[in-house]
Write a protein that holds these residues in place. Structure first.
Motif, PDB file in Angstrom:
ATOM      1  N   GLU A  12      -1.316  -2.557  -4.197  1.00 16.53           N
ATOM      2  CA  GLU A  12      -0.913  -3.660  -5.064  1.00 16.53           C
ATOM      3  C   GLU A  12      -1.204  -4.943  -4.305  1.00 16.53           C
ATOM      4  OE1 GLU A  12       3.280  -5.371  -6.559  1.00 16.53           O
ATOM      5  OE2 GLU A  12       2.940  -3.251  -6.974  1.00 16.53           O
ATOM      6  N   SER A  41     -11.147  -0.763  -1.210  1.00 13.12           N
ATOM      7  CA  SER A  41     -12.118   0.057  -1.942  1.00 13.12           C
ATOM      8  C   SER A  41     -13.032   0.824  -0.995  1.00 13.12           C
ATOM      9  CB  SER A  41     -12.958  -0.818  -2.868  1.00 13.12           C
ATOM     10  OG  SER A  41     -12.150  -1.407  -3.859  1.00 13.12           O
ATOM     11  N   ALA A  85      -2.480   6.030  -1.725  1.00 17.16           N
ATOM     12  CA  ALA A  85      -2.116   6.428  -3.085  1.00 17.16           C
ATOM     13  C   ALA A  85      -2.366   5.279  -4.065  1.00 17.16           C
ATOM     14  CB  ALA A  85      -0.652   6.847  -3.137  1.00 17.16           C
ATOM     15  N   TYR A  86      -2.041   4.043  -3.648  1.00 14.72           N
ATOM     16  CA  TYR A  86      -2.273   2.867  -4.479  1.00 14.72           C
ATOM     17  C   TYR A  86      -2.221   1.625  -3.596  1.00 14.72           C
ATOM     18  CZ  TYR A  86       2.749   2.035  -4.186  1.00 14.72           C
ATOM     19  OH  TYR A  86       4.016   1.815  -3.726  1.00 14.72           O
ATOM     20  N   GLU A  90       6.413   2.320   1.244  1.00 14.29           N
ATOM     21  CA  GLU A  90       5.101   1.700   1.166  1.00 14.29           C
ATOM     22  C   GLU A  90       4.923   0.712   2.319  1.00 14.29           C
ATOM     23  OE1 GLU A  90       5.275   0.057  -2.730  1.00 14.29           O
ATOM     24  OE2 GLU A  90       6.605  -1.565  -2.168  1.00 14.29           O
ATOM     25  N   ILE A 100       0.852  -1.189   0.000  1.00 10.85           N
ATOM     26  CA  ILE A 100       0.000   0.000   0.000  1.00 10.85           C
ATOM     27  C   ILE A 100       0.883   1.234   0.000  1.00 10.85           C
ATOM     28  CG2 ILE A 100      -1.781   1.276   1.255  1.00 10.85           C
ATOM     29  CD1 ILE A 100      -2.555  -1.448   2.497  1.00 10.85           C
ATOM     30  N   GLN A 104       0.211   8.464   0.636  1.00  9.96           N
ATOM     31  CA  GLN A 104       0.597   9.818   0.244  1.00  9.96           C
ATOM     32  C   GLN A 104       1.475  10.446   1.318  1.00  9.96           C
ATOM     33  OE1 GLN A 104      -2.963  12.068  -0.525  1.00  9.96           O
ATOM     34  NE2 GLN A 104      -3.794  10.516  -1.878  1.00  9.96           N
TER      35      GLN A 104
END
Length: 74
Positions: free
Chosen positions: A60, A30, A57-58, A13, A5, A8
């Motif tokens: 994976e 989500s 931010a993202y 990560e 993860i 920001q």
């Protein structure tokens, strides 16, 4: 399964091995992003990680297949 993860304003990560299914992790990530609520995940060793949902931010999310052992190119 490995979960990475990106947060920001953070240089590194968050990485953990989760015992949850890929579908469960996707649903949790989500929901945290949509609602801006904290994302809480536990790893296989019992460690709990909490990430602010509005700072993700993202994410994976790795496959549920375990790594292979050996040197073959199969």
């Amino acid at each position: 399964m490995e979960v990475k993860i990106g947060v920001q304003q953070a240089a590194r990560e968050v990485v953990l091995e989760s015992a949850q299914t890929q579908e469960e992790v996707v649903a949790l990530v989500s929901a945290a992003i949509d609602k801006g609520t904290p994302l809480t995940l536990s790893d296989e060793k019992g460690k709990t990680v909490v990430v602010p949902g509005d700072k993700i931010a993202y994410a994976e999310i790795g496959a549920t297949e375990r790594g292979r052992i050996g040197f073959g190119n199969n």
